[in-house]
Design an enzyme around this catalytic site. Structure first.
Site, short mmCIF file in Angstrom:
data_model
loop_
_atom_site.label_atom_id
_atom_site.label_comp_id
_atom_site.label_asym_id
_atom_site.label_seq_id
_atom_site.Cartn_x
_atom_site.Cartn_y
_atom_site.Cartn_z
N HIS A 116 -6.08 3.25 -3.93
CA HIS A 116 -5.95 3.41 -2.47
C HIS A 116 -6.25 4.87 -2.08
CE1 HIS A 116 -4.88 2.06 1.48
NE2 HIS A 116 -3.73 2.69 1.56
N HIS B 172 3.70 -2.37 3.21
CA HIS B 172 3.83 -1.00 2.69
C HIS B 172 5.20 -0.83 2.04
CE1 HIS B 172 0.72 -0.75 5.83
NE2 HIS B 172 0.20 0.22 5.09
N ASP C 249 0.82 -1.22 0.00
CA ASP C 249 0.00 0.00 0.00
C ASP C 249 0.85 1.27 0.00
OD1 ASP C 249 -2.00 -1.84 0.28
OD2 ASP C 249 -2.94 -0.88 2.01
N HIS D 162 -5.23 9.49 0.91
CA HIS D 162 -5.19 8.60 2.06
C HIS D 162 -5.99 9.12 3.26
CE1 HIS D 162 -3.42 5.51 4.74
NE2 HIS D 162 -3.14 4.89 3.63
#
Ligand code: NI
Length: 463
Positions: A333, A427, A283, A337
């Site tokens: 995504h 990540h 991510d 964020h």
């Protein structure tokens, strides 16, 4: 004998005076008696008139009060019967909650009033006794009492005021819902038009597409006519059709893509209904270090999934492109964020749409999966995502790499908890995570796992 020529005696003169006085006195007595009699007759007449008026008032007052109450109660019941369905139909369809709250309060009060047992309070009306102040002809007429109904309790005024409050509040809700229905149609049309545009050239279901085109046309007519002309019921129904059909069009697309990708994987000998599959997902990129990760994955021929942040795609479009060129799956995504559930519909839509657009621009691939930041998602966000062409995917194994920031720890944590079907959250913005991946891939395979992109897992929607 008196002699002629002499004057009358004094005794003779007094007789006349006495007679005159007696006559005068008698006249006075007669006149006084007549006047007293007339005065008494007037008093009796007033008394009888008062008694008659009192009787008439007492007799009519109950019927009048009952009629006024019944009329007020009927009006109130009608107002409630009109307001209740409007309240029910407007749930979640009015922009300002206070408008519906006013109707709730007005209905509460009205229903209490409607169900209050009616009473008819009375007061006693009195016609005072009268007496004839004549000692010779003493006479008394007695005091007369009667019960008089003044009004009902609840009073007609209270009933009327409550009915008026309900009617006013109902009209306000009808008006607000009309506006809401109009305002809600716009975004639904936009989603529908975007879906039709985005899917141009793809083999979409023709019947669904046709239904959507017709709904867009019908909605355009309503929008052109303005909010005052809106039939709220029809507009809400049309909006539902737009939402459902837009979702159906995207769902159909997502199913087609997934089916094709699974078929391709199967042709390559990967089948997660048989194999023990694990998906490594990265991510928050793409960032510069993503290239190092791509090299690690390339060396081990390991597929992965990248949930890209739109702002980073805009900064590093060539890295996003490299991810797709290397055969990995890219997904959405969000742009910045955020916690999507804290944003309004338009903001969520913009977060998702702009990111998809950036990914399409950079890579030519239209993502069909979204992972909401922090896993923060609800039905509303899922719906907006789907109408933007994105199915929601969370994760089943959180590596905690953002917290530990230690390659060895990341490796050990994942290996300790991994199981068949694990969807592993990592990540690539943390170098320690990228450091861990080579050994992680090697050891997962050593334990018999097959590495796949997240959409090949049998149940990719785990959380
Ligand atoms: Ni994230």
């Amino acid at each position: 004998m008196s002699t002629p020529g002499t004057t009358p005696t004094p005794r003779h003169r007094r007789w006349w005076v006495v007679a005159l006085v007696v006559v005068l006195l008698a006249a006075v007595v007669v006149v006084a008696g007549v006047l007293e009699h007339r005065a008494w007759e007037d008093t009796v007449a007033r008394y009888e008139a008062d008694v008659a008026a009192q009787a008439a008032e007492a007799q009519g007052s109950r019927a009048a009060a009952e009629a006024a109450y019944t009329a007020g109660h009927d009006d109130l019941t009608a107002a409630i019967d009109a307001g209740v369905p409007v309240l029910a139909a407007s749930e979640d369809q009015v922009a300002d909650d206070d408008v519906r709250r006013s109707l709730v309060q007005a209905l509460d009060h009205a229903e209490t009033l409607r169900d209050t047992p009616v009473t008819y309070p009375v007061h006693t009306s009195v016609v005072a006794a009268v007496s004839r102040p004549n000692p010779l002809r003493s006479q008394t007429l007695p005091a007369v009492e009667a019960e008089v109904v003044e009004a009902s309790d609840p009073s007609p005024d209270d009933l009327d005021a409550s009915a008026a409050a309900v009617t006013d509040a109902t009209e306000a809700v009808v008006e607000a819902r009309r506006q809401w229905a109009y305002d809600a149609l716009g975004p639904a049309v936009t989603d529908a038009r975007d879906a039709l545009t985005d899917l141009t050239g793809e083999s979409v279901d023709a019947a669904t597409e046709q239904e959507l085109v017709e709904a867009v046309t019908a909605a355009g007519t309503i929008l052109d006519a303005g909010p005052d002309a809106v039939d709220a019921e029809a507009a809400v129904e049309l909006r539902d059709t737009l939402l459902d059909t837009t979702e159906a069009l995207w769902t159909d697309r997502i199913d087609r893509v997934v089916t094709a990708r699974r078929a391709a994987a199967q042709a390559d000998g990967v089948d997660c209904t048989v194999d023990r599959c694990v998906a490594l997902t990265f991510d928050d990129g793409p960032v510069a270090d993503t290239r190092r990760l791509l090299r690690v994955l390339e060396r081990r021929k390991a597929p992965a999934t990248f949930f890209l942040v739109g702002a980073n795609v805009e900064r590093n479009p060539e890295i996003a492109r490299a991810v797709v060129d290397a055969g990995h799956l890219v997904a959405n995504h969000s742009w910045n964020h955020p916690q999507l559930t804290t944003l309004d519909d338009a903001e969520v839509r913009e977060e998702l749409r702009s990111t998809t657009d950036a990914i399409v621009d950079a890579t030519g691939f239209r993502p069909y999966l979204v992972r909401p930041p922090y896993g923060d998602v609800d039905d509303r966000v899922r719906g907006i995502s789907l109408r933007s062409g994105l199915d929601t995917v969370l994760w089943s194994l959180d590596s905690d790499d953002w917290r530990t920031r230690d390659a060895e720890q990341v490796h050990d944590d994942v290996m300790a908890r991994v199981e068949d079907g694990s969807n592993v959250l990592l990540h690539d913005i943390h170098p320690t995570t990228v450091d861990a991946v080579g050994k992680l891939v090697r050891d997962l395979r050593k334990e018999g796992f097959t590495l796949v992109t997240v959409d090949l897992l049998v149940e990719p929607e785990q959380s």
